[in-house]
Design a protein around this motif. Structure first.
Motif, PDB file in Angstrom:
ATOM      1  N   GLU A 268      -6.678  -1.343  -3.690  1.00  0.00           N
ATOM      2  CA  GLU A 268      -7.138   0.025  -3.438  1.00  0.00           C
ATOM      3  C   GLU A 268      -6.885   0.884  -4.661  1.00  0.00           C
ATOM      4  O   GLU A 268      -5.805   0.824  -5.255  1.00  0.00           O
ATOM      5  CB  GLU A 268      -6.366   0.629  -2.254  1.00  0.00           C
ATOM      6  CG  GLU A 268      -6.657   2.120  -2.025  1.00  0.00           C
ATOM      7  CD  GLU A 268      -5.921   2.720  -0.834  1.00  0.00           C
ATOM      8  OE1 GLU A 268      -4.808   2.238  -0.499  1.00  0.00           O
ATOM      9  OE2 GLU A 268      -6.461   3.666  -0.247  1.00  0.00           O
TER      10      GLU A 268
ATOM     11  N   ASP B  48      -3.461   7.508  -3.384  1.00  0.00           N
ATOM     12  CA  ASP B  48      -3.275   6.337  -2.511  1.00  0.00           C
ATOM     13  C   ASP B  48      -3.704   5.072  -3.249  1.00  0.00           C
ATOM     14  O   ASP B  48      -4.810   5.039  -3.814  1.00  0.00           O
ATOM     15  CB  ASP B  48      -4.157   6.580  -1.270  1.00  0.00           C
ATOM     16  CG  ASP B  48      -4.022   5.548  -0.175  1.00  0.00           C
ATOM     17  OD1 ASP B  48      -3.099   4.731  -0.213  1.00  0.00           O
ATOM     18  OD2 ASP B  48      -4.880   5.600   0.740  1.00  0.00           O
ATOM     19  N   ASN B  49      -2.870   4.027  -3.233  1.00  0.00           N
ATOM     20  CA  ASN B  49      -3.322   2.758  -3.820  1.00  0.00           C
ATOM     21  C   ASN B  49      -2.612   1.558  -3.210  1.00  0.00           C
ATOM     22  O   ASN B  49      -1.590   1.689  -2.555  1.00  0.00           O
ATOM     23  CB  ASN B  49      -3.231   2.750  -5.345  1.00  0.00           C
ATOM     24  CG  ASN B  49      -1.823   2.810  -5.905  1.00  0.00           C
ATOM     25  OD1 ASN B  49      -0.825   2.873  -5.195  1.00  0.00           O
ATOM     26  ND2 ASN B  49      -1.725   2.782  -7.216  1.00  0.00           N
TER      27      ASN B  49
ATOM     28  N   THR C 212       1.419   5.528  -1.096  1.00  0.00           N
ATOM     29  CA  THR C 212       0.739   6.806  -1.290  1.00  0.00           C
ATOM     30  C   THR C 212       1.782   7.870  -1.597  1.00  0.00           C
ATOM     31  O   THR C 212       2.831   7.899  -0.967  1.00  0.00           O
ATOM     32  CB  THR C 212      -0.044   7.165  -0.007  1.00  0.00           C
ATOM     33  OG1 THR C 212      -0.871   6.059   0.343  1.00  0.00           O
ATOM     34  CG2 THR C 212      -0.892   8.410  -0.195  1.00  0.00           C
TER      35      THR C 212
ATOM     36  N   ASP D 214       0.867  -1.185   0.000  1.00  0.00           N
ATOM     37  CA  ASP D 214       0.000   0.000   0.000  1.00  0.00           C
ATOM     38  C   ASP D 214       0.900   1.231   0.000  1.00  0.00           C
ATOM     39  O   ASP D 214       1.662   1.440   0.950  1.00  0.00           O
ATOM     40  CB  ASP D 214      -0.910  -0.024   1.233  1.00  0.00           C
ATOM     41  CG  ASP D 214      -2.007   1.030   1.183  1.00  0.00           C
ATOM     42  OD1 ASP D 214      -1.868   2.031   0.439  1.00  0.00           O
ATOM     43  OD2 ASP D 214      -3.008   0.855   1.906  1.00  0.00           O
TER      44      ASP D 214
ATOM     45  N   GLU E 123     -11.041   0.355  -1.005  1.00  0.00           N
ATOM     46  CA  GLU E 123      -9.881  -0.491  -0.703  1.00  0.00           C
ATOM     47  C   GLU E 123     -10.245  -1.720   0.124  1.00  0.00           C
ATOM     48  O   GLU E 123      -9.767  -1.888   1.245  1.00  0.00           O
ATOM     49  CB  GLU E 123      -8.796   0.331  -0.013  1.00  0.00           C
ATOM     50  CG  GLU E 123      -9.251   1.175   1.174  1.00  0.00           C
ATOM     51  CD  GLU E 123      -8.084   1.963   1.780  1.00  0.00           C
ATOM     52  OE1 GLU E 123      -7.104   1.328   2.193  1.00  0.00           O
ATOM     53  OE2 GLU E 123      -8.162   3.194   1.837  1.00  0.00           O
TER      54      GLU E 123
HETATM   55 CO    CO Z   1      -3.549   3.053   0.955  1.00  0.00          CO
END
Ligand code: CO
Ligand code: MF3
Ligand code: CO
Length: 293
Positions: A277, A149-150, A140, A138, A246
């Motif tokens: 996410e 964010d992903n 960002t 994760d 997410e």
């Molecule tokens: Co995130």
């Protein structure tokens, strides 16, 4: 139920990696708590263009880190790859120095690495990734005053059939949540479709950790549940809104506990977890995903 592999345990966390002073930090770095965002979740076109840039960097970083997930790599090495990618694109890795709960240390790394039964917020350390592990990354990026964010799930090596199904179903659950996010609907529609789809496979969707408004703040205060929260979370989805979806899906029970490091969240039953996410902006038609490389 979940593949046989030793439980994840705490490793050694390396020294904090530097960020050149030419890269602007989010306001919360070096503070005890992040400022409360008062500006809402609908943003003007100029802000959305900036979020596009941060989201694209975050997506590129995720893809680059994902290419390094393989048996034998440490989660600390994955952090190094993500940290350098974000800096190379003139951005700050938003999790580095993000304040913890009262009395807890800030998050010490540029991304979260959550392996197998770790649901989220795993701290990169000396843990060695093994064949068949599910590694959630994760990451960002913060640039021009905004965050993107992903998160993705990567299997080291081939993985078991169960692990591959969990990852595929979690990705599809996120995709269905994204398709449900249309203007005029309540935010809780998103979690309803995610939870329903997960249940078809006997998976539980995590309740304690949610999607969120994102952009000028890392977490704006808007909460996007991944379960059917109606009649709660009835915020109306509007054009110009930016938030994440997410979902974290578990092979077993979603009941969880936090480690004493103040961050790492694990399933109580040791069942494995996958997560995806994306950051998205709402248009007149629906959700447009911004975290694409
Ligand atoms: Co995130
Ligand atoms: N990126 C995570 C999210 O999706 C937040 C991580 S906060 C951290 O909201 F401090 F744990 F890194
Ligand atoms: Co998020």
């Amino acid at each position: 139920m979940s593949p046989v592999r030793d439980k994840i345990t705490k490793g050694t966390v390396s020294a904090r990696r530097d960020v050149p002073s030419s890269i602007a930090r989010p306001e919360y770095v070096g503070r005890k708590v992040a400022a409360t965002w008062q500006g809402g979740d609908v943003h003007d076109a100029e802000t959305i263009e900036k979020i596009r840039i941060s989201a694209k960097i975050a997506a590129g970083a995720l893809a680059e880190v994902g290419r390094h997930v393989a048996p034998g790599v440490t989660t600390d090495e994955l952090d190094r790859v993500g940290h350098e990618y974000v800096l190379d694109h003139g951005a700050y890795p938003s999790t580095l120095g993000y304040p913890g709960a009262a009395g807890r240390p800030p998050f010490p790394k540029a991304l979260c690495t959550s392996v197998n039964e770790i649901i989220c917020h795993g701290i990169p350390d000396s843990t060695v990734v093994e064949e068949g592990d599910i590694v959630k990354v994760d990451i960002t990026a913060f640039k021009n005053g905004v965050h993107g964010d992903n998160c993705g799930s990567f299997i080291a090596g081939e993985g078991s059939d169960e692990a591959r199904q969990l990852v595929e179903v979690t990705h599809e659950a996120m995709t269905r949540g994204i398709k449900a996010a249309k203007p005029g609907r309540e935010v809780n529609v998103i979690g309803r479709v995610i939870e329903k789809y997960a249940a078809r496979f006997g998976y539980e969707s995590v309740r304690n950790y949610t999607g969120h408004g994102v952009g000028p703040a890392f977490h704006t205060g808007l909460v996007v549940p991944h379960y059917d929260a109606a009649p709660m979370h009835d915020d109306i989805i509007e054009p110009g809104m930016v938030f994440t979806i997410e979902p974290m899906l578990c092979m077993g029970s979603e009941a969880s506990h936090e480690w004493d490091d103040g961050w790492t969240v694990a399933t109580d039953d040791g069942s494995w977890v996958a997560q995806f996410e994306h950051t998205m902006v709402i248009t007149d038609e629906g959700a447009e995903v911004l975290t694409l490389p």
